[in-house]
Design a protein around this motif. Structure first.
Motif, short mmCIF file in Angstrom:
data_model
loop_
_atom_site.label_atom_id
_atom_site.label_comp_id
_atom_site.label_asym_id
_atom_site.label_seq_id
_atom_site.Cartn_x
_atom_site.Cartn_y
_atom_site.Cartn_z
N GLU A 57 -1.92 -5.21 -0.40
CA GLU A 57 -1.96 -6.17 -0.46
C GLU A 57 -3.52 -7.39 -0.34
OE1 GLU A 57 -0.88 -10.12 3.23
OE2 GLU A 57 -0.40 -7.60 3.54
N GLU A 58 -4.49 -6.90 0.62
CA GLU A 58 -5.84 -7.20 0.41
C GLU A 58 -6.63 -7.28 -0.90
OE1 GLU A 58 -6.29 -2.66 1.90
OE2 GLU A 58 -4.56 -4.29 1.96
N LYS A 59 -6.23 -6.54 -1.85
CA LYS A 59 -6.98 -6.28 -3.10
C LYS A 59 -6.32 -7.14 -3.81
CE LYS A 59 -8.50 -1.76 -4.64
NZ LYS A 59 -8.22 -0.62 -5.57
N LEU A 109 0.51 -15.39 -0.24
CA LEU A 109 -0.85 -15.87 -0.89
C LEU A 109 -1.19 -16.45 -1.59
CD1 LEU A 109 -2.42 -12.19 -0.47
CD2 LEU A 109 -2.93 -14.43 1.25
N LYS A 115 -8.85 -14.30 -4.24
CA LYS A 115 -9.68 -15.69 -4.33
C LYS A 115 -11.20 -15.67 -5.37
CE LYS A 115 -13.32 -15.13 -0.41
NZ LYS A 115 -13.84 -15.09 0.72
N GLU A 168 -4.47 -10.53 -2.84
CA GLU A 168 -6.11 -11.02 -2.00
C GLU A 168 -7.20 -11.07 -2.75
OE1 GLU A 168 -6.68 -14.40 1.40
OE2 GLU A 168 -6.10 -12.46 2.33
N GLU A 169 -7.75 -10.66 -3.34
CA GLU A 169 -9.39 -11.01 -2.76
C GLU A 169 -9.53 -10.84 -4.52
OE1 GLU A 169 -13.54 -7.35 -3.88
OE2 GLU A 169 -10.91 -6.51 -3.62
N ASN A 189 0.98 -1.36 -0.27
CA ASN A 189 0.03 -0.34 0.00
C ASN A 189 0.72 1.54 0.33
OD1 ASN A 189 -1.97 2.44 0.11
ND2 ASN A 189 -2.80 0.90 1.48
N LYS A 214 4.30 -11.15 0.77
CA LYS A 214 3.31 -10.41 1.11
C LYS A 214 2.69 -11.59 -0.33
CE LYS A 214 3.56 -7.37 4.24
NZ LYS A 214 2.33 -7.44 5.55
#
Length: 271
Positions: free
Chosen positions: A42-44, A98, A50, A46-47, A32, A94
């Motif tokens: 990182e959260e994007k 994932l 997924k 992983e999204e 970020n 990171k």
């Protein structure tokens, strides 16, 4: 009515023309970093992984893509390739966990002379970070991922003199093969820039394929030495990501290519 039929026919023809293009996604950092379009949080990331996992996508390797294009070996119905440019340290800390969590494959393109060093080649205001070390590159391979060259120093290859160009392309191949004890068959062009002279040197160095972005690539036939990739920016919306890995993925390459061509034309007219 007639116009609608013609439009549908055109769409069908375009689909069959481009359906063999496998979406090749281009990432850089997984971090970020405000203001840096090449740093995906990182959260994007992983999204996105997924979504790929839940919708039965298969991440393929450069070897699989090469065999598909040259020997017509079939690929899984929903195939996609994940690529990381430059080999940043956060790719290891990171992205790798994932990728393993969702059973995905990826290829990283490190810069040979910048292994384990700060990103000083990005001398235009980029936030300083480091790249993967030699040990981390070995661990990346042991985790089932791939590594292929991104030249020695990350120059604009089209601006290199002949001797420098050959060193950047050939010496990085030989260096990585010795360092990692594996064949290096696929080159990634820094900044996505290449031309006919660059391709000639790449072929002479015995590479099998080369990855670009959208500039100077062909949309009407698959050129193994000018494979287009689709950038995944920091602000990537999920609805757009879903389209980028769909059967119309090449449209995103076309849009960026036409945008770049238009800007060049505009500069020539109004210079």
């Amino acid at each position: 009515m007639f116009v609608g039929v013609i439009f549908c026919v055109i769409l069908v023809l375009l689909y069959f023309k481009f359906k063999n293009y496998v979406p090749i996604l281009m990432y850089h950092r997984i971090a970020n970093v405000p203001g840096d379009r090449n740093s995906l949080p990182e959260e994007k990331f992983e999204e996105q992984l997924k979504f790929l996992a839940e919708n039965n996508y298969t991440t393929i390797t450069p070897d699989m893509l090469y065999e598909h294009y040259t020997k017509h070996k079939p690929l899984p119905k929903k195939s996609v390739m994940l690529t990381f440019d430059d080999g940043y340290h956060d790719n290891y800390t990171k992205a790798l966990p994932l990728l393993q969590k969702y059973n995905m494959k990826a290829v990283v393109f490190p810069i040979y002379n910048w292994i384990g060093k700060p990103n000083k080649w990005e001398n235009f205001g980029k936030k300083e970070t480091t790249t993967m070390t030699q040990e981390e590159l070995h661990s990346w391979l042991k985790a089932g991922m791939d590594i292929q060259p991104h030249t020695l120093n990350h120059p604009f290859l089209t601006e290199c003199k002949d001797e420098e160009l050959e060193k950047e392309i050939l010496n990085s191949k030989q260096g990585f093969e010795k360092l990692l004890d594996k064949p290096m068959n696929y080159l990634c062009y820094p900044y996505g820039f290449f031309d006919k002279r660059v391709i000639e040197v790449v072929k002479k160095a015995d590479y099998k394929m080369a990855f670009a972005i959208f500039d100077n690539v062909s949309l009407w036939h698959i050129n193994l030495f000018a494979l287009p990739r689709i950038p995944i920016p920091s602000h990537q919306k999920m609805w757009e990501f879903k389209l980028k890995v769909s059967s119309i993925n090449v449209i995103f390459v076309a849009m960026r290519k036409w945008e770049r061509d238009f800007k060049r034309f505009k500069r020539k007219i109004f210079k």
